[in-house]
Design an enzyme around this catalytic site. Structure first.
Site, mmCIF file in Angstrom:
data_model
loop_
_atom_site.group_PDB
_atom_site.id
_atom_site.type_symbol
_atom_site.label_atom_id
_atom_site.label_comp_id
_atom_site.label_asym_id
_atom_site.label_seq_id
_atom_site.Cartn_x
_atom_site.Cartn_y
_atom_site.Cartn_z
ATOM 1 N N ARG A 151 0.823 -1.600 -0.053
ATOM 2 C CA ARG A 151 -0.033 -0.321 -0.140
ATOM 3 C C ARG A 151 0.844 1.045 0.570
ATOM 4 O O ARG A 151 0.457 2.363 -1.314
ATOM 5 C CB ARG A 151 -0.508 0.193 0.837
ATOM 6 C CG ARG A 151 -1.997 1.182 0.725
ATOM 7 C CD ARG A 151 -2.865 0.975 2.600
ATOM 8 N NE ARG A 151 -2.437 1.092 3.426
ATOM 9 C CZ ARG A 151 -3.424 0.836 4.754
ATOM 10 N NH1 ARG A 151 -4.715 0.095 4.344
ATOM 11 N NH2 ARG A 151 -2.823 0.563 5.898
ATOM 12 N N LYS B 283 -2.289 6.082 1.185
ATOM 13 C CA LYS B 283 -2.345 7.165 2.852
ATOM 14 C C LYS B 283 -1.306 7.631 2.872
ATOM 15 O O LYS B 283 -0.026 8.235 2.980
ATOM 16 C CB LYS B 283 -2.316 5.965 3.415
ATOM 17 C CG LYS B 283 -2.213 5.902 4.799
ATOM 18 C CD LYS B 283 -2.923 4.211 5.611
ATOM 19 C CE LYS B 283 -2.351 4.493 6.965
ATOM 20 N NZ LYS B 283 -3.353 5.312 7.845
ATOM 21 N N GLU C 22 -16.181 6.589 3.825
ATOM 22 C CA GLU C 22 -15.459 5.850 5.364
ATOM 23 C C GLU C 22 -16.033 6.065 6.589
ATOM 24 O O GLU C 22 -16.829 7.702 6.370
ATOM 25 C CB GLU C 22 -14.161 6.439 5.164
ATOM 26 C CG GLU C 22 -13.377 5.302 4.299
ATOM 27 C CD GLU C 22 -11.682 5.113 4.347
ATOM 28 O OE1 GLU C 22 -11.695 4.490 5.239
ATOM 29 O OE2 GLU C 22 -11.446 6.507 3.499
HETATM 30 N N1 PLP Z 1 -9.269 4.048 6.455
HETATM 31 C C1 PLP Z 1 -7.994 5.405 6.210
HETATM 32 C C2 PLP Z 1 -8.416 6.350 6.127
HETATM 33 C C3 PLP Z 1 -7.460 4.673 7.505
HETATM 34 O O1 PLP Z 1 -6.219 5.724 7.222
HETATM 35 C C4 PLP Z 1 -7.405 3.232 7.685
HETATM 36 C C5 PLP Z 1 -6.041 3.259 8.974
HETATM 37 O O2 PLP Z 1 -5.238 3.228 8.450
HETATM 38 C C6 PLP Z 1 -8.044 2.160 7.494
HETATM 39 C C7 PLP Z 1 -9.431 2.994 6.849
HETATM 40 C C8 PLP Z 1 -7.818 1.424 7.754
HETATM 41 O O3 PLP Z 1 -7.046 0.651 6.949
HETATM 42 P P1 PLP Z 1 -6.829 -0.395 7.628
HETATM 43 O O4 PLP Z 1 -6.816 -1.833 7.951
HETATM 44 O O5 PLP Z 1 -5.721 -0.862 6.643
HETATM 45 O O6 PLP Z 1 -5.890 -0.290 9.019
HETATM 46 C C1 COI Z 2 -4.378 3.312 11.655
HETATM 47 O O1 COI Z 2 -5.355 2.382 11.610
HETATM 48 O O2 COI Z 2 -3.364 2.342 11.361
HETATM 49 C C2 COI Z 2 -5.284 4.670 11.143
HETATM 50 O O3 COI Z 2 -4.334 5.030 10.699
HETATM 51 C C3 COI Z 2 -5.983 5.361 12.377
HETATM 52 C C4 COI Z 2 -5.184 6.614 12.351
HETATM 53 C C5 COI Z 2 -4.258 5.912 13.477
HETATM 54 C C6 COI Z 2 -5.227 6.965 11.225
#
Ligand code: PLP
Ligand code: COI
Length: 338
Positions: free
Chosen positions: A80, A183, A219
């Site tokens: 990612r 991200k 989201e």
């Molecule tokens: N959506 C956003 C905007 C995020 O920043 C995150 C966190 O990382 C997620 C969703 C969840 O992603 P993940 O499950 O890979 O942490």
């Molecule tokens: C995550 O779930 O890792 C995120 O990035 C969420 C937040 C702490 C920015």
């Protein structure tokens, strides 16, 4: 072992012993370096400072039931970060380098990995920043890839208790801003005001809608949205959504449980038909939603009416946690142990 009140730890930053760094210069990545200093020195003209040329990741490590240290799917975060980097013309670390840096940062900070059974974990924050000096809007030719860690407790104070969420229709402030599939830090700065207003009104987080029509669910703050209806796990698909590794994993567990997956556009108007709703992410884990409030339309959608998570959300949460903590076999090969 560091002496924290592990069971009452919130989601915050704590200094640890080491961070791991690697510099990209003259067209190549250097050696992994170990640092004790949490500060970074760079040119005041660095592209990350002015033009937001930066990307970050988030993943977790756990102490397993048998005492091993378990990192959840670091290769997915590496991929990612590579996609995010491509989007803003950065050079990303290759997967092997990324995973090695993550393992090293965890290994060097073993005494900060919360013990099994405390509910806390070690949050790992890989960061990629453009450090080259530019004043024209150009990509940097130098990058710093850095991994730090910090022990954390639950992201929402409720832990696994259901949260209240408010619908945000002011997309000028929303996190996704049409670039949610990557991200990068800029997305988050744009969400701060929205979250601030939600917190002031007593909500845990915000439900963002699609920017064009404000008709579809995007989201849920810094986490993906999901719903359960009958035998289906429903989750939005949109260009503005960050593809969550947690969501990907939960969908696999839902399939394993015999649920159908509906990954598609999801209308806000469907809310009354859902049996359970929640959000999911590394920080959020799986958090059930109690209420979604849409002030513009004077509507309150209620789930988890008895104050508890629904049956399927609870089962998914328990299966997911059991794999992370080594209480159930890692049948999908998600765990990297050190
Ligand atoms: N959506 C956003 C905007 C995020 O920043 C995150 C966190 O990382 C997620 C969703 C969840 O992603 P993940 O499950 O890979 O942490
Ligand atoms: C995550 O779930 O890792 C995120 O990035 C969420 C937040 C702490 C920015």
């Amino acid at each position: 072992m560091e002496n924290f009140d592990w069971k009452n730890l919130g989601f915050g930053y704590h200094d640890t012993d080491y961070n791991v760094r690697c510099c990209y210069r003259d067209g190549k990545w250097g050696e992994l370096e170990t640092h004790t200093d949490p500060n970074v020195t760079m040119s005041m003209a660095a592209t990350c400072l002015h033009y937001g040329q930066e990307s970050f990741e988030g993943l977790k490590a756990f102490t397993g039931k048998s005492g091993d240290i378990r990192i959840f799917r670091p290769d997915e975060n590496a991929k990612r970060m590579q996609r995010s980097a491509e989007y803003i013309r950065m050079v990303a670390p290759p997967t092997d380098l990324f995973v090695e840096a993550v393992k090293k940062a965890v290994d060097l900070n073993r005494r900060f990995v919360p013990p099994y059974g405390t509910g806390a974990s070690l949050y790992i924050r890989p960061l990629l920043i453009g450090t080259g000096a530019q004043v024209g809007v150009n990509p940097s030719n130098e990058y710093l890839f850095l991994v730090f860690v910090t022990p954390v407790g639950p992201y929402f104070k409720s832990g696994f208790g259901p949260i209240d969420v408010i619908v945000d229709r002011d997309h000028d402030r929303a996190a996704p801003l049409g670039t949610g599939h990557v991200k990068v830090g800029g997305n988050y700065a744009a969400s701060l005001e929205s979250n601030h207003l939600a917190h002031k009104k007593g909500f845990s987080t915000v439900l963002f809608l699609d920017a064009a029509e404000r008709k579809y669910i995007d989201e849920c703050g810094a986490a993906n949205f999901f719903a359960i209806r009958g035998n289906s796990y429903i989750t939005p698909v949109s260009h503005s959504i960050l593809p969550s590794i947690t969501n990907l994993s939960i969908q696999q567990l839902a399939l394993d449980m015999g649920l159908a997956i509906e990954a598609r556009r999801v209308e806000l108007a469907e809310l009354p038909s859902f049996d359970e709703c929640g959000n999911c992410g590394t920080a959020a884990v799986l958090t059930p939603i109690a209420r979604i409030v849409d002030e513009t339309n004077n509507k309150v959608y209620e789930f988890a009416k008895d104050g508890k998570a629904g049956k399927i959300t609870t089962q998914l949460y328990e299966k997911y946690r059991a794999i992370q903590l080594g209480e159930a076999p890692d049948i999908h090969h998600w765990i990297v142990t050190i």
